[in-house]
Design a protein around this motif. Structure first.
Motif: not given
Length: 614
Positions: A100-108, A328-338, A442-451
């Motif tokens: 599927m398309d990659g994380i963070g809106g990088t997919g077509d 402290r978060h599980p790594p999925a969605s990459g939300l910890g550092l952000n 897509r809840v992980e790769m395309f969580d535009h509203d979460v971000e």
């Protein structure tokens, strides 16, 4: 013990959150000292994804371009792939299970949406490369204010500040620091424990083993666009039957299949007694990828528990906590550092105004009110994304042995995946079901509203009485709004002959920005008068053909949510503090009341209620 040092702010911890807080404090002119007990930056490549909101913040503070220059090019992070192996000659080796398309809106399919909503694209750079950038920016802006090899061993607070005892970890020398505020960005190692601040939520979900290594995978990777590779071995079962591979780049900034360094994650039970040394992890990676002759040079092995926990409190008087110290978060969605970077961004401007005497100390109480609900949401979202990977695996392997027999012609309990690729009615059904389940990633790769779509319902803002907009339960569709408590929407403007984002109106100071329109001159005049008596900075931007900026694309007109004589007050962190749909009454008195409420100060004139124009 050496002489007492005095600073306005003492920051404990120089990881991603503490370093960024130090950058922001330096830009805001705050007198601070940051200490870190380790003698060097942590050599752990755990976090790597920087989402759009974090990159907006780093752009605001002049760091983003350094991240982009060294980070993954968009093309090389535009796909995510689940597959069986990279090698082997079995019937189910080198099979793509799903992509599927990659994380963070990088997919077509998503790039245009992300580009519409922000001046920044997301980025990817492991902490082993981003933290040196953050450190360099701190040391350039505030020489001598960042001290490694210095640990906090004791602190006491009183009505006026905090007295902390620091120790040099090499010499053992001690000295005291007197600070008005103490910030814990130490991952909860010291301050949280000392304060008795429990972390609530599931912990010990699994043990994650992270391996940072070098290898040449250029000839075996299937697609140069893939950044996230998730492996599900066709015959192995148990915790060591799956793993994730992420490129880590290298000093030459080569990415994709040509990346020199890699990060491999695999999970085991929390109580697994195995000793994952270099020999064992090398064997596991080779076996899981089915590359028995792969040359691997291991740089670092780390073990850490996956948890989804949130601190009960973010503030204890003059001690405030941020980053991994409170979530402290599980790594999925990459939300910890952000989430940690955004904690720091929220806190920095408030510390600046309070330590300058431009706002009452009550402004800092808004930090927990605003950031803890966001931390709670993000921890829960990451946990859900983490469980989703287990659901995906179940969609492959949760089958009846009879289906395996039908698929391959004879029982084969060691190769349940056979039926998935079989050209049979059952195989086609299983693939269709599996694809439906995998699409939920897509809840992980395309969580535009979460971000971008998080909201502060209370804090340093004045609600305008409008209801909270509904949010996409999938976290994908972001709806920009100027409602107080939301991030200022991005739109391109023309100003000073240049194309500029609405976010460029903010700058990296602690100034508020009042945005008005074609018929908003009365707001401009009122702000000019107010600035003479207002302690904090206030800048005015009139967006009009004859104003400070021009809405050439007409995008701002569609987003502003107020009339041409309305006004929007934006905080230094690009969050909307207040808005008025138009003018009715005395704009000066209204602004005086607004700032009195936001800053906890007595208004210069109190003749108008701040809701009069709302």
């Amino acid at each position: 013990m050496s002489a007492l040092l005095e600073h306005d702010v003492l920051v404990v911890g120089a990881g991603g959150c503490g370093l960024n807080l130090s950058i922001f404090l330096a830009d805001l002119g705050v007198d601070f000292l940051t200490v870190e007990r380790n003698t060097a930056l942590a050599n752990l490549p755990k976090a790597h994804y920087l989402n759009q909101r974090s990159m907006e913040i780093l752009r605001q503070h002049g760091v983003a371009e350094d991240i982009y220059a060294l980070g993954t090019p968009p093309h090389n992070m535009s796909r995510a792939m689940w597959l069986t192996t990279l090698g082997g000659d079995g019937p189910h080796d080198r099979k793509v299970i799903y992509e599927m398309d990659g994380i963070g809106g990088t997919g077509d399919s998503q790039r245009a949406i992300y580009d519409r909503d922000s001046a920044c694209r997301s980025a990817n750079l492991p902490l082993i490369r981003s933290e040196p950038i953050f450190r360099r920016h701190v040391e350039q802006r505030a020489p001598g204010r960042l001290r490694f090899g210095t640990e906090l061993i004791h602190f006491e607070q009183d009505a006026d500040g905090v007295t902390a005892t620091l120790r040099d970890v090499q010499s053992g020398d001690q000295r005291q620091v007197r600070a008005r505020y103490l910030i814990g960005a130490d991952g909860g190692r010291t301050l949280g424990k000392a304060l008795g601040n429990p972390m609530v939520g599931p912990s010990g979900l699994a043990k994650n083993v992270t391996v940072h290594f070098s290898a040449d995978l250029s000839k075996v990777l299937l697609d140069d666009r893939v950044m996230l590779h998730f492996f599900i071995h066709p015959t192995r079962r148990g915790p060591l039957a799956s793993g994730a591979l992420v490129p880590a780049g290298g000093d030459d900034a080569r990415w994709g299949r040509h990346s020199r360094e890699w990060i491999f994650h695999f999970m085991v039970a929390p109580d697994d007694p195995s000793h994952f040394d270099e020999a064992m992890v090398t064997q596991q990676i080779r076996e899981l990828l089915k590359l028995p002759d792969l040359g691997i040079s291991v740089h670092r092995i780390s073990h850490w528990m996956i948890e989804a926990v949130l601190a009960r409190k973010y503030q204890f008087g003059r001690v405030l906590l941020a980053g991994d110290a409170v979530h402290r978060h599980p790594p999925a969605s990459g939300l910890g550092l952000n989430t940690g970077i955004q904690d720091a961004h929220n806190l920095a401007w408030k510390l600046a105004l309070v330590t300058r005497g431009h706002a009452a100390s009550s402004l800092l109480e808004s930090y927990e009110l605003e950031r803890r609900p966001v931390g709670s949401f993000n921890v829960a979202w990451a946990l859900s994304s983490y469980w989703n990977h287990l659901l995906s695996a179940a969609s492959i392997f949760a089958i009846h042995p009879a289906n395996v027999y039908e698929a391959v012609g004879q029982p084969d309990e060691d190769n349940e995946i056979s039926g998935l690729f079989a050209d049979t009615p059952d195989g086609r059904m299983r693939r269709a079901r599996m694809q439906e389940v995998f699409s939920t990633h897509r809840v992980e790769m395309f969580d535009h509203d979460v971000e971008l779509g998080f909201v502060y319902e209370q804090g340093a803002l004045i609600p305008d009485g409008t209801p909270t907009p509904s949010r996409d339960p999938w976290g994908s569709n972001y709806f920009p709004t100027t409602r107080p408590g939301h991030r200022l929407p991005h739109a391109w403007l023309e100003a000073d002959g240049r194309r500029r984002s609405t976010h460029d109106l903010i700058g990296n100071s602690a100034d508020f920005v009042l945005v008005t329109g074609v018929r908003g001159q009365a707001w401009c005049d009122a702000a000019a008068r107010l600035k003479r008596d207002l302690d904090c900075g206030l800048r005015v931007v009139r967006i009009a053909p004859d104003g400070d900026a021009v809405d050439t694309d007409h995008a701002w007109n569609a987003l502003k949510g107020v009339a041409d004589d309305g006004a929007i007050l934006v905080r230094p962190d690009a969050m909307v503090a207040w808005r008025s749909p138009g003018i009715s009454g005395d704009p000066l008195a209204t602004l005086q009341q607004v700032f009195a409420r936001l800053l906890g100060r007595s208004p210069l004139h109190c003749s108008v209620n701040p809701h009069a124009n709302a």
